[in-house]
Scaffold this motif. Structure first.
Motif, mmCIF file in Angstrom:
data_model
loop_
_atom_site.group_PDB
_atom_site.id
_atom_site.type_symbol
_atom_site.label_atom_id
_atom_site.label_comp_id
_atom_site.label_asym_id
_atom_site.label_seq_id
_atom_site.Cartn_x
_atom_site.Cartn_y
_atom_site.Cartn_z
ATOM 1 N N ALA A 35 -8.588 19.945 31.455
ATOM 2 C CA ALA A 35 -7.796 21.005 30.835
ATOM 3 C C ALA A 35 -7.410 22.067 31.863
ATOM 4 C CB ALA A 35 -8.584 21.639 29.692
ATOM 5 N N CYS A 36 -8.354 22.478 32.699
ATOM 6 C CA CYS A 36 -8.079 23.507 33.695
ATOM 7 C C CYS A 36 -7.142 23.002 34.794
ATOM 8 C CB CYS A 36 -9.382 24.023 34.298
ATOM 9 S SG CYS A 36 -10.378 25.011 33.141
ATOM 10 N N LEU A 37 -7.316 21.770 35.215
ATOM 11 C CA LEU A 37 -6.424 21.214 36.233
ATOM 12 C C LEU A 37 -5.001 21.092 35.706
ATOM 13 C CD1 LEU A 37 -8.680 18.474 37.890
ATOM 14 C CD2 LEU A 37 -7.927 20.646 38.895
ATOM 15 N N ALA A 38 -4.851 20.687 34.428
ATOM 16 C CA ALA A 38 -3.516 20.575 33.836
ATOM 17 C C ALA A 38 -2.862 21.946 33.724
ATOM 18 C CB ALA A 38 -3.611 19.911 32.469
ATOM 19 N N ALA A 39 -3.639 22.955 33.327
ATOM 20 C CA ALA A 39 -3.089 24.308 33.226
ATOM 21 C C ALA A 39 -2.657 24.812 34.600
ATOM 22 C CB ALA A 39 -4.124 25.243 32.610
ATOM 23 N N PHE A 40 -3.454 24.526 35.620
ATOM 24 C CA PHE A 40 -3.107 24.924 36.991
ATOM 25 C C PHE A 40 -1.820 24.239 37.440
ATOM 26 C CE2 PHE A 40 -4.013 23.871 41.633
ATOM 27 C CZ PHE A 40 -3.395 25.023 42.110
ATOM 28 N N LYS A 41 -1.656 22.989 37.094
ATOM 29 C CA LYS A 41 -0.463 22.244 37.496
ATOM 30 C C LYS A 41 0.783 22.741 36.775
ATOM 31 C CE LYS A 41 1.484 17.563 37.594
ATOM 32 N NZ LYS A 41 1.236 16.126 37.278
ATOM 33 N N MET A 42 0.657 23.030 35.469
ATOM 34 C CA MET A 42 1.823 23.351 34.656
ATOM 35 C C MET A 42 2.132 24.854 34.605
ATOM 36 S SD MET A 42 2.809 20.377 33.721
ATOM 37 C CE MET A 42 4.048 20.835 32.500
ATOM 38 N N ARG A 43 1.090 25.707 34.644
ATOM 39 C CA ARG A 43 1.312 27.146 34.453
ATOM 40 C C ARG A 43 0.451 27.978 35.406
ATOM 41 N NH1 ARG A 43 -0.115 29.570 29.825
ATOM 42 N NH2 ARG A 43 -1.765 28.069 29.347
ATOM 43 N N PRO A 44 0.555 27.762 36.695
ATOM 44 C CA PRO A 44 -0.309 28.506 37.627
ATOM 45 C C PRO A 44 -0.088 30.014 37.554
ATOM 46 C CG PRO A 44 1.467 27.411 38.813
ATOM 47 C CD PRO A 44 1.490 26.869 37.418
ATOM 48 N N GLU A 45 1.123 30.439 37.191
ATOM 49 C CA GLU A 45 1.412 31.871 37.124
ATOM 50 C C GLU A 45 0.662 32.576 35.995
ATOM 51 O OE1 GLU A 45 3.978 29.858 34.213
ATOM 52 O OE2 GLU A 45 3.454 29.462 36.307
ATOM 53 N N VAL A 72 -10.892 19.660 24.338
ATOM 54 C CA VAL A 72 -10.839 18.352 23.684
ATOM 55 C C VAL A 72 -9.507 17.660 23.963
ATOM 56 C CG1 VAL A 72 -10.893 17.163 21.451
ATOM 57 C CG2 VAL A 72 -12.473 19.048 21.897
ATOM 58 N N ALA A 73 -8.442 18.439 24.123
ATOM 59 C CA ALA A 73 -7.123 17.867 24.390
ATOM 60 C C ALA A 73 -7.024 17.236 25.776
ATOM 61 C CB ALA A 73 -6.055 18.937 24.237
ATOM 62 N N GLU A 74 -7.941 17.554 26.678
ATOM 63 C CA GLU A 74 -8.003 16.937 28.014
ATOM 64 C C GLU A 74 -6.677 17.059 28.781
ATOM 65 O OE1 GLU A 74 -10.456 15.640 29.688
ATOM 66 O OE2 GLU A 74 -12.056 15.510 28.196
ATOM 67 N N GLY A 75 -6.056 18.220 28.719
ATOM 68 C CA GLY A 75 -4.807 18.441 29.448
ATOM 69 C C GLY A 75 -3.563 18.340 28.595
ATOM 70 N N ALA A 76 -3.664 17.756 27.402
ATOM 71 C CA ALA A 76 -2.488 17.554 26.550
ATOM 72 C C ALA A 76 -1.926 18.853 26.004
ATOM 73 C CB ALA A 76 -2.840 16.622 25.386
ATOM 74 N N ALA A 77 -2.741 19.906 25.957
ATOM 75 C CA ALA A 77 -2.259 21.181 25.435
ATOM 76 C C ALA A 77 -1.097 21.729 26.259
ATOM 77 C CB ALA A 77 -3.402 22.201 25.402
ATOM 78 N N GLU A 78 -0.965 21.293 27.496
ATOM 79 C CA GLU A 78 0.134 21.751 28.347
ATOM 80 C C GLU A 78 1.412 20.961 28.109
ATOM 81 O OE1 GLU A 78 -0.221 24.434 30.120
ATOM 82 O OE2 GLU A 78 -2.347 24.585 29.597
ATOM 83 N N HIS A 79 1.345 19.899 27.326
ATOM 84 C CA HIS A 79 2.499 19.012 27.162
ATOM 85 C C HIS A 79 3.041 18.955 25.735
ATOM 86 C CE1 HIS A 79 1.999 17.438 31.231
ATOM 87 N NE2 HIS A 79 0.701 17.397 31.001
ATOM 88 N N VAL A 80 2.249 19.374 24.759
ATOM 89 C CA VAL A 80 2.683 19.286 23.360
ATOM 90 C C VAL A 80 2.769 20.703 22.800
ATOM 91 C CG1 VAL A 80 2.217 18.325 21.073
ATOM 92 C CG2 VAL A 80 1.522 17.061 23.127
ATOM 93 N N PRO A 81 3.968 21.213 22.537
ATOM 94 C CA PRO A 81 4.097 22.589 22.051
ATOM 95 C C PRO A 81 3.607 22.742 20.613
ATOM 96 C CG PRO A 81 6.241 21.509 22.088
ATOM 97 C CD PRO A 81 5.273 20.574 22.753
ATOM 98 N N LEU A 82 3.075 23.928 20.319
ATOM 99 C CA LEU A 82 2.732 24.293 18.953
ATOM 100 C C LEU A 82 3.868 25.140 18.394
ATOM 101 C CD1 LEU A 82 -1.055 25.282 19.255
ATOM 102 C CD2 LEU A 82 -0.047 23.044 18.747
ATOM 103 N N VAL A 83 4.357 24.760 17.226
ATOM 104 C CA VAL A 83 5.477 25.448 16.595
ATOM 105 C C VAL A 83 4.986 26.078 15.301
ATOM 106 C CG1 VAL A 83 7.779 25.194 15.598
ATOM 107 C CG2 VAL A 83 7.133 23.843 17.615
ATOM 108 N N ARG A 84 5.130 27.396 15.182
ATOM 109 C CA ARG A 84 4.656 28.112 13.997
ATOM 110 C C ARG A 84 5.771 28.170 12.949
ATOM 111 N NH1 ARG A 84 -0.533 29.120 12.667
ATOM 112 N NH2 ARG A 84 -0.870 29.540 14.882
ATOM 113 N N LEU A 85 5.459 27.720 11.754
ATOM 114 C CA LEU A 85 6.434 27.660 10.675
ATOM 115 C C LEU A 85 6.473 28.966 9.895
ATOM 116 C CD1 LEU A 85 5.562 24.110 9.309
ATOM 117 C CD2 LEU A 85 7.367 24.716 10.941
ATOM 118 N N GLY A 86 7.578 29.166 9.184
ATOM 119 C CA GLY A 86 7.691 30.270 8.244
ATOM 120 C C GLY A 86 7.441 29.743 6.837
ATOM 121 N N ARG A 87 8.292 30.135 5.915
ATOM 122 C CA ARG A 87 8.152 29.657 4.540
ATOM 123 C C ARG A 87 8.340 28.153 4.478
ATOM 124 N NH1 ARG A 87 12.146 33.091 0.886
ATOM 125 N NH2 ARG A 87 12.247 30.979 -0.023
#
Length: 286
Positions: free
Chosen positions: A53-63, A182-197
């Motif tokens: 998870a940390c390596l994926a975050a470093f690769k995708m969003r180091p800033e 638990v996502a093992e790096g997948a959290a950097e590749h699959v966006p979460l979209v928050r719904l309204g009504r």
């Protein structure tokens, strides 16, 4: 044997800078100015842990990285991340295992923890503006509340090519340390979209060519004998309550995963993996 201090120019040994574990020290006599009330709130940092998870975050969003803590045994594996921290003057500390457990709030930290700015959750309108054309799979998690299930679902979603995970407005799920590990790096590749009504979300999805497929424990069509739509929203319900009746009513198809009957049903994350695999099999060009 090489002295650990020689391994890295800014090495901090175990036991040093323990204020990072206890939190910042209070400042005496500090009074917040009311003038700050109008300023936009800074994004709240959160901590992720787990090596992949940390390596994926470093690769995708180091800033987005704000702080690093690690065990001494992880120094060889994290040389690139440590060098990045040095170049960008990002603080890091080598700590003991008990400290890392406190920092990550987990015994399953795998030797590393990052403080990061969170990923922004999109709203449905924004996501649909850049949604892929052609075959596309979305997962709507209705009533699912366990972050470990979210992490497992994100991992399967990344593996099978789901484009996004949809979360109801009332859902407590979000990016968290537990889900990210638990996502093992997948959290950097699959966006979460928050719904309204719910009714608005359904209307928007249908206007974009998506069809809703609700999953049920029994009384649905065999998913392996059902034609799943190419632009599909797979609605997954909580294990006890199932999919909300209003969502069932607007779904064009209800499916179940057939089994032996020796257990009532699959865990929601296991069921999601089976359903995503079948959708991908039927839409092999996705």
């Amino acid at each position: 044997m090489t002295d650990p201090k020689d391994r890295h120019p800014l090495y901090r040994g175990p036991g040093q800078n323990r204020e990072d574990v206890r939190g910042p020290r209070p400042t005496r006599g500090h009074i917040e100015s009311r003038q700050d009330d109008s300023r936009p709130a800074k994004p709240k940092e959160f901590r992720i842990h787990g090596l992949n998870a940390c390596l994926a975050a470093f690769k995708m969003r180091p800033e987005s990285i704000r702080k690093l803590w690690l065990l001494e045994s992880r120094i060889p594996k994290l040389q690139e991340l440590l060098a990045f921290c040095v170049r960008n003057r990002i603080g890091y500390n080598v700590v003991e295992n008990e400290d890392l457990e406190k920092l990550s709030a987990s015994a399953h930290h795998e030797g590393v923890c990052l403080a990061m700015l969170p990923q922004l959750e999109l709203n449905l309108s924004s996501w649909l503006m850049t949604a892929p054309t052609g075959p596309c799979l979305l997962l709507w998690l209705d009533g699912v509340g366990n972050p470990h299930n979210l992490g497992a679902i994100m991992r399967s979603a990344a593996h099978f090519g789901a484009a996004a995970i949809l979360l109801p407005k009332s859902s407590s799920l979000s990016h968290s340390g537990a889900a990210t590990r638990v996502a093992e790096g997948a959290a950097e590749h699959v966006p979460l979209v928050r719904l309204g009504r719910t009714d608005n979300a359904v209307a928007q999805l249908k206007s974009a060519g998506f069809a809703l497929v609700s999953t049920v424990v029994r009384g649905g069509s065999d998913v392996f004998r059902s034609a799943l739509p190419a632009r599909c929203v797979m609605v997954m319900g909580a294990e006890q309550a199932g999919v909300d009746s209003d969502l069932l009513a607007v779904s064009g198809l209800r499916v179940e995963v057939p089994g032996t009957g020796q257990v009532e049903s699959l865990n929601v994350s296991a069921a999601a993996a089976v359903l995503m695999a079948e959708w991908r099999r039927q839409n092999s060009s996705a």
